[in-house]
Design a protein around this motif. Structure first.
Motif, PDB file in Angstrom:
ATOM      1  N   ARG A  63       0.880  -1.194   0.035  1.00 45.57           N
ATOM      2  CA  ARG A  63      -0.111  -0.059  -0.017  1.00 45.57           C
ATOM      3  C   ARG A  63       0.757   1.190  -0.079  1.00 45.57           C
ATOM      4  N   VAL A  64       1.171   1.680  -1.373  1.00 43.25           N
ATOM      5  CA  VAL A  64       2.224   2.747  -1.216  1.00 43.25           C
ATOM      6  C   VAL A  64       1.471   3.928  -1.915  1.00 43.25           C
ATOM      7  N   PRO A  65       2.100   5.291  -1.890  1.00 42.88           N
ATOM      8  CA  PRO A  65       1.569   6.339  -2.362  1.00 42.88           C
ATOM      9  C   PRO A  65       1.443   6.475  -3.690  1.00 42.88           C
ATOM     10  N   LEU A  66       0.656   6.667  -4.564  1.00 44.39           N
ATOM     11  CA  LEU A  66       0.235   6.485  -5.806  1.00 44.39           C
ATOM     12  C   LEU A  66      -0.766   7.856  -6.382  1.00 44.39           C
ATOM     13  N   PRO A  67      -0.412   8.437  -7.546  1.00 45.28           N
ATOM     14  CA  PRO A  67      -1.366   9.390  -8.070  1.00 45.28           C
ATOM     15  C   PRO A  67      -2.589   8.791  -8.412  1.00 45.28           C
ATOM     16  N   ASP A  68      -2.669   7.430  -8.675  1.00 42.80           N
ATOM     17  CA  ASP A  68      -3.922   6.484  -9.015  1.00 42.80           C
ATOM     18  C   ASP A  68      -3.690   5.098  -9.044  1.00 42.80           C
ATOM     19  N   LEU A  69      -4.475   4.149  -8.623  1.00 43.38           N
ATOM     20  CA  LEU A  69      -4.365   2.944  -8.773  1.00 43.38           C
ATOM     21  C   LEU A  69      -3.983   2.466 -10.184  1.00 43.38           C
ATOM     22  N   PRO A  70      -3.012   1.440 -10.423  1.00 43.26           N
ATOM     23  CA  PRO A  70      -2.877   0.816 -11.616  1.00 43.26           C
ATOM     24  C   PRO A  70      -4.224   0.114 -12.208  1.00 43.26           C
ATOM     25  N   ALA A  71      -5.078  -0.414 -11.517  1.00 45.79           N
ATOM     26  CA  ALA A  71      -6.182  -0.956 -11.862  1.00 45.79           C
ATOM     27  C   ALA A  71      -7.272   0.251 -12.457  1.00 45.79           C
ATOM     28  N   ALA A  72      -7.132   1.143 -11.583  1.00 46.41           N
ATOM     29  CA  ALA A  72      -8.038   2.465 -11.962  1.00 46.41           C
ATOM     30  C   ALA A  72      -7.769   3.068 -13.334  1.00 46.41           C
ATOM     31  N   LEU A  73      -6.284   3.215 -13.385  1.00 50.63           N
ATOM     32  CA  LEU A  73      -5.931   3.449 -14.948  1.00 50.63           C
ATOM     33  C   LEU A  73      -6.147   2.748 -15.761  1.00 50.63           C
ATOM     34  N   ALA A  74      -5.905   1.222 -15.658  1.00 51.33           N
ATOM     35  CA  ALA A  74      -6.284   0.137 -16.560  1.00 51.33           C
ATOM     36  C   ALA A  74      -7.610   0.214 -16.868  1.00 51.33           C
ATOM     37  N   ALA A  75      -8.588   0.370 -16.116  1.00 54.55           N
ATOM     38  CA  ALA A  75      -9.900   0.403 -16.072  1.00 54.55           C
ATOM     39  C   ALA A  75     -10.419   1.598 -16.912  1.00 54.55           C
ATOM     40  N   LEU A  76     -10.060   2.825 -16.578  1.00 56.41           N
ATOM     41  CA  LEU A  76     -10.238   4.059 -17.427  1.00 56.41           C
ATOM     42  C   LEU A  76      -9.991   3.851 -18.879  1.00 56.41           C
ATOM     43  N   ALA A  77      -8.489   3.154 -19.225  1.00 55.48           N
ATOM     44  CA  ALA A  77      -8.179   3.117 -20.452  1.00 55.48           C
ATOM     45  C   ALA A  77      -9.058   2.015 -21.242  1.00 55.48           C
ATOM     46  N   ALA A  78      -9.611   1.219 -20.687  1.00 59.68           N
ATOM     47  CA  ALA A  78     -10.308   0.112 -21.079  1.00 59.68           C
ATOM     48  C   ALA A  78     -11.809   0.577 -21.531  1.00 59.68           C
ATOM     49  N   LEU A  79     -12.446   1.325 -20.568  1.00 60.27           N
ATOM     50  CA  LEU A  79     -13.759   1.962 -20.533  1.00 60.27           C
ATOM     51  C   LEU A  79     -13.486   2.782 -21.882  1.00 60.27           C
ATOM     52  N   SER A  80     -12.476   3.943 -22.105  1.00 60.14           N
ATOM     53  CA  SER A  80     -12.474   4.585 -23.190  1.00 60.14           C
ATOM     54  C   SER A  80     -12.379   3.918 -24.354  1.00 60.14           C
ATOM     55  N   SER A  81     -11.824   2.851 -24.305  1.00 57.53           N
ATOM     56  CA  SER A  81     -11.559   2.018 -25.701  1.00 57.53           C
ATOM     57  C   SER A  81     -12.776   1.097 -25.849  1.00 57.53           C
ATOM     58  N   GLY A  82     -14.001   1.212 -24.911  1.00 60.69           N
ATOM     59  CA  GLY A  82     -14.965   0.198 -25.154  1.00 60.69           C
ATOM     60  C   GLY A  82     -14.739  -1.289 -24.662  1.00 60.69           C
ATOM     61  N   GLU A  83     -14.008  -1.287 -24.259  1.00 63.78           N
ATOM     62  CA  GLU A  83     -13.368  -2.677 -23.573  1.00 63.78           C
ATOM     63  C   GLU A  83     -13.936  -2.914 -22.263  1.00 63.78           C
ATOM     64  N   LEU A  84     -15.191  -3.122 -22.231  1.00 62.42           N
ATOM     65  CA  LEU A  84     -15.972  -3.279 -20.780  1.00 62.42           C
ATOM     66  C   LEU A  84     -15.733  -4.435 -20.125  1.00 62.42           C
ATOM     67  N   GLU A  85     -15.573  -5.395 -20.705  1.00 60.79           N
ATOM     68  CA  GLU A  85     -15.488  -6.869 -20.082  1.00 60.79           C
ATOM     69  C   GLU A  85     -14.046  -6.985 -19.372  1.00 60.79           C
ATOM     70  N   LEU A  86     -12.939  -6.254 -20.308  1.00 55.20           N
ATOM     71  CA  LEU A  86     -11.720  -6.277 -19.745  1.00 55.20           C
ATOM     72  C   LEU A  86     -11.551  -5.217 -18.629  1.00 55.20           C
ATOM     73  N   ALA A  87     -12.322  -3.996 -18.489  1.00 52.80           N
ATOM     74  CA  ALA A  87     -12.226  -3.313 -17.452  1.00 52.80           C
ATOM     75  C   ALA A  87     -12.908  -4.142 -16.169  1.00 52.80           C
ATOM     76  N   GLU A  88     -14.168  -4.618 -16.283  1.00 55.55           N
ATOM     77  CA  GLU A  88     -14.533  -5.528 -15.284  1.00 55.55           C
ATOM     78  C   GLU A  88     -13.588  -6.451 -14.612  1.00 55.55           C
ATOM     79  N   SER A  89     -12.912  -7.295 -15.609  1.00 59.54           N
ATOM     80  CA  SER A  89     -12.117  -8.338 -14.974  1.00 59.54           C
ATOM     81  C   SER A  89     -11.074  -7.622 -14.289  1.00 59.54           C
ATOM     82  N   VAL A  90     -10.272  -6.505 -14.834  1.00 55.24           N
ATOM     83  CA  VAL A  90      -9.241  -5.797 -13.973  1.00 55.24           C
ATOM     84  C   VAL A  90      -9.524  -5.516 -12.609  1.00 55.24           C
ATOM     85  N   LEU A  91     -10.710  -4.933 -12.635  1.00 56.27           N
ATOM     86  CA  LEU A  91     -11.129  -4.127 -11.277  1.00 56.27           C
ATOM     87  C   LEU A  91     -11.599  -5.202 -10.490  1.00 56.27           C
ATOM     88  N   GLU A  92     -12.206  -6.497 -10.637  1.00 58.88           N
ATOM     89  CA  GLU A  92     -12.576  -7.441  -9.964  1.00 58.88           C
ATOM     90  C   GLU A  92     -11.271  -8.289  -9.621  1.00 58.88           C
TER      91      GLU A  92
END
Length: 630
Positions: free
Chosen positions: A492-521
Motif C-alpha cells: 500500500r504505497v503512495p500513488l497518484p492513482d491505482l494501476p487498476a483504476a488507470l487500466a479500467a479507465l483506459a479500457a472504458l475509453s476504448s469500449g473494452e467493458l469486459e476487460l475493465a470489469e476483469s481488471v477491477l474484480e
C-alpha cells in the motif's frame, strides 16, 4: 507473601466446587462412603475457601472436624471425623507421615490442600495416595461464567461486558486477584467513568502484599514486569547469585503470582512497577536493552513494551523504527503505531515524518498526513524528500487537484526524483504536462531494485504515456500488467492513482467493458491499495456496470463504496456524483436527475479536472446539455 483480608469471599470455580461438595455430602449421608481427597492449586486459587465449605457441611451434619495437624498423632478412637488440613506443603516429613497413617489406618474422612511447590518426595508419595481414593481437585483461574457470577454478586447486579473483559485481562482470572479487584470496585459504586480502572486502594494493597515476597523472587518478578523473559533472559543481580531460575518460577506459580503458563499476571506487573522506585526500574530496563541487543536478534516486542513504559533509549528507538519501516508498505496501521512508539523512545520526529505521512495516507487519514507533510516540507533540508513528494502528490490527486501534485514533483526536480520519476510522470501527464513528464523520466537516474512495485510503477508511466498516442488501446496490456503486479506485491504505497483504476479507465475509453470489469474484480479480490483504495475501485466497478447497461448492479457497487469506513475523498465523491447523474439520466428519472445534477455541480467546484477525471466530466457535459445547464 503477606496477605490482608477483604470483605468478599474468595471466588471458586463453580462446577469444580459443586462436584467436590457433592462428594462431601454423599460421604455424610452414606456411612459406607469415606472421602479422602486432595485439593491442589496455586496460592489464592480458593483451596482454603473450599476446605471451609467442606468443614461447614460436616459440622452441620454433626460430624466432628479436626483442623490442627499437630493433633494427628493422638487422635482418639470413636465416631468418624473429618480431618481437614490446609497447606500441607508446609508440614515437615513427620507430620506428613502421620497424615498418611490417618489415611491408611483409620476410617476418618481426610481432606487436605497443597500447592504445587515445594513438593518433597514425602509429599509426592502422599499426593499419589490421595489420588488413589479420589481424583485431585485442581483449582485454577476462573472461567468467564464464574467471573460473571462472582462480580455480579459482589457488585449487586449485571456487570457490563467491558468491565468483565477488563477484570479478566487484568487478573488472568486468578481468584485472589479477582477478589481484590471486586472488593475495590465494591467500595467505588456508581463510577461515572465508563472505562474501568483499578481502584487506587487495590494497587496500594497489592504493593504492600508484594513487599512480603522474598527478595530473589521479587527481583525475578520485577524483571519480568520490565520485560525479561526467564530463564533465557535473567537480570544481572540474579545471574550472579546462583539462584535457580526454574525454582523461582515454580515458586511464583505456586504463590499465584504467575499464570499457569508462567506469564506474569498483568495486575501483578502493574503493582510491581508502581511500588518500585523509578531508578530501579530504569536500571533493569537498561540491562534488558543491553542483553537484548547483545543477543544480536530483533527485539521488537521488548522494545515496544519499554517504549510504552516511558524508556527513552536510542537502541530501542532504532529497533522500533526498523520494525515500522518493515511494516510500512504491507501494514501501515502497525507501522503508524510503531513510529509513535519510536517517538516515545526518543526518535527525532522529522527523520520519520515522510514515512509517518505515508502510513497515515495509506490508512485514509489525508488530513493527518497533510499536517505531517506541512511541517516536514517547511524545513530547508527535509529528509526523505522524494517519499514526501510521493505522499503529497498522492494526497493532492485524491483531493481532485492532480495539478498540485505535478507542482510538487516540479519542485522536487529531476535530480532528486530517483525512483519517484515514474510516479511524477503519471502525475504530470494526468495534469497535462507531457513535456515535463518526459523530462522527468529522461533526467532522473534510475533508483532501487526491480521489485514488483517498481516494475508496476514503471509500467504505469509507460502505459499512461502510450494512452496519449494514436491508438490508446495499445496502452492496455502494460496497464493491466502494472495492476497485476501491484496486486501481487500486496503493498500500500503512495500513488497518484491505482494501476487498476488507470487500466479500467483506459479500457472504458476504448469500449473494452469486459476487460475493465476483469481488471477491477482482480484488484478488488487481491485488495490492491488496501481498504483506503476500496471505494475508488468500487466506484469504477459501478461505472463499468453502468456502461454495460446494468443500473441495479451499478447502484449496488456504488452503495458498497459509500458504506466503506470513512468519508469519500473529493475525487471519489465527484465520481459518485457523476455516477448518480448518469444513473438518473439513463433511467429517465428526471426529478432524480435534477437533484443529482445539483450535487454534481457542487462537487465539480471541489476538484480541478484532469486526464483521469474526463470520464465523469463527459457524463456531466451530456447531462448538462440535456438540462440546458452546461
Amino acid at each position: 507473601m503477606k496477605t490482608l483480608g477483604v470483605s468478599l469471599p474468595c471466588p471458586l470455580r463453580e462446577s469444580i466446587a459443586a462436584s467436590f461438595l457433592g462428594a462431601a455430602d454423599l460421604s455424610i449421608t452414606d456411612p459406607h462412603r469415606r472421602l479422602v481427597a486432595g485439593i491442589t492449586g496455586a496460592g489464592g486459587s480458593g483451596k482454603s475457601a473450599l476446605l471451609d465449605l467442606a468443614e461447614e457441611r460436616y459440622r452441620a451434619a454433626g460430624v466432628g472436624v479436626v483442623r490442627e495437624p499437630a493433633v494427628l498423632g493422638a487422635l482418639p478412637g470413636g465416631a468418624r471425623r473429618a480431618v481437614i488440613v490446609d497447606d500441607i506443603q508446609l508440614l515437615d516429613d513427620g507430620a506428613l507421615a502421620q497424615l498418611r497413617s490417618v489415611i491408611e489406618d483409620g476410617s476418618d474422612h481426610v481432606i487436605v490442600s497443597y500447592r504445587g511447590w515445594p513438593r518433597t518426595p514425602v509429599l509426592g508419595r502422599l499426593a499419589d495416595l490421595l489420588e488413589q481414593h479420589h481424583p485431585p481437585v485442581v483449582l485454577g483461574p476462573l472461567g468467564s461464567d464464574d467471573l460473571r457470577r462472582y462480580l455480579g454478586a459482589a457488585l449487586g447486579g449485571p456487570v457490563p461486558a467491558v468491565t468483565l473483559e477488563f477484570v479478566a485481562e487484568l487478573t488472568g482470572g486468578m481468584p485472589w486477584l479477582v477478589q481484590r479487584v471486586a472488593a475495590g470496585l465494591q467500595q467505588e459504586p456508581g463510577r461515572p467513568d465508563p472505562v474501568p480502572a483499578v481502584p487506587r486502594g487495590v494497587m496500594d494493597l497489592l504493593g504492600y502484599e508484594l513487599d512480603g515476597v522474598d527478595a530473589e523472587l521479587r527481583e525475578l518478578l520485577l524483571a519480568m514486569a520490565v520485560g525479561f523473559a526467564p530463564p533465557r533472559q535473567v537480570p544481572p543481580v540474579l545471574a550472579g547469585s546462583g539462584a535457580s531460575i526454574d525454582g523461582l518460577l515454580a515458586r511464583g506459580r505456586a504463590a499465584g503470582l504467575l499464570l499457569p503458563d508462567g506469564r506474569l499476571i498483568p495486575l501483578i506487573r502493574r503493582a510491581l512497577l508502581a511500588a518500585t522506585p523509578a531508578y530501579r526500574v530504569r536500571e533493569l530496563q537498561y540491562s534488558l536493552v543491553d542483553l537484548s541487543t547483545g543477543e544480536g536478534v530483533p527485539f521488537r516486542d521488548v522494545a515496544r513494551k519499554l517504549a510504552r513504559d516511558g524508556l527513552q533509549h536510542p537502541r530501542v528507538a532504532a529497533e522500533l523504527v526498523a520494525a515500522a519501516d518493515a511494516a510500512l508498505s504491507d501494514a501501515p496501521e502497525a507501522a503508524a503505531a510503531l513510529y509513535e512508539e519510536a517517538a516515545a523512545a526518543g526518535t527525532d520526529g522529522l527523520s520519520t515524518a515522510a514515512r509517518r505521512a505515508q502510513a497515515a495516507a495509506a490508512m485514509g487519514d489525508l488530513d493527518g498526513a497533510c499536517r505531517i507533510l506541512d511541517h516536514l516540507l517547511a524545513q530547508e533540508e527535509a529528509p526523505d524528500v522524494a517519499r514526501a513528494a510521493d505522499v503529497a502528490a498522492s494526497i493532492w490527486a485524491q483531493r481532485g487537484m492532480l495539478s498540485r501534485g505535478a507542482e510538487v514533483y516540479r519542485w522536487l526536480g529531476e535530480g532528486r526524483a530517483g525512483s519517484s520519476a515514474a510516479l511524477a510522470a503519471v502525475t504530470m501527464i494526468g495534469s497535462g504536462d507531457l513535456e515535463g513528464a518526459v523530462r522527468m523520466l529522461e533526467g532522473s537516474a534510475p533508483g532501487g531494485s526491480p521489485t514488483l512495485r517498481a516494475v508496476s510503477v514503471a509500467l504505469m508511466a509507460r502505459g499512461v504515456h502510450d494512452s496519449l498516442g494514436s491508438s490508446p488501446a495499445q496502452a492496455l496490456p502494460g496497464l493491466i500488467r502494472a495492476s497485476d503486479m501491484m496486486t501481487a506485491s500486496g503493498q500500500r504505497v503512495p500513488l497518484p492513482d491505482l494501476p487498476a483504476a488507470l487500466a479500467a479507465l483506459a479500457a472504458l475509453s476504448s469500449g473494452e467493458l469486459e476487460l475493465a470489469e476483469s481488471v477491477l474484480e482482480a484488484a478488488l479480490a487481491g485488495g490492491q491499495g488496501g481498504p483506503a483504495a476500496y471505494p475508488r475501485l468500487k466506484l469504477l466497478r459501478a461505472w463499468t456496470a453502468l456502461q454495460q447497461d446494468k443500473p441495479e448492479e451499478a447502484r449496488s457497487f456504488a452503495a458498497e463504496a459509500v458504506s466503506a469506513p470513512g468519508a469519500l475523498a473529493p475525487r471519489d465523491d465527484f465520481f459518485l456524483a457523476a455516477l448518480e447523474v448518469a444513473l438518473a439520466r439513463r433511467t429517465g428519472d428526471v426529478p432524480a436527475l435534477v437533484g443529482a445534477w445539483q450535487r454534481a455541480r457542487e462537487g465539480i467546484l471541489r476538484v480541478s479536472i484532469d486526464l483521469y477525471l474526463l470520464l465523469p466530466l463527459g457524463e456531466l457535459l451530456v447531462a448538462g446539455a440535456r438540462l440546458r445547464d452546461a
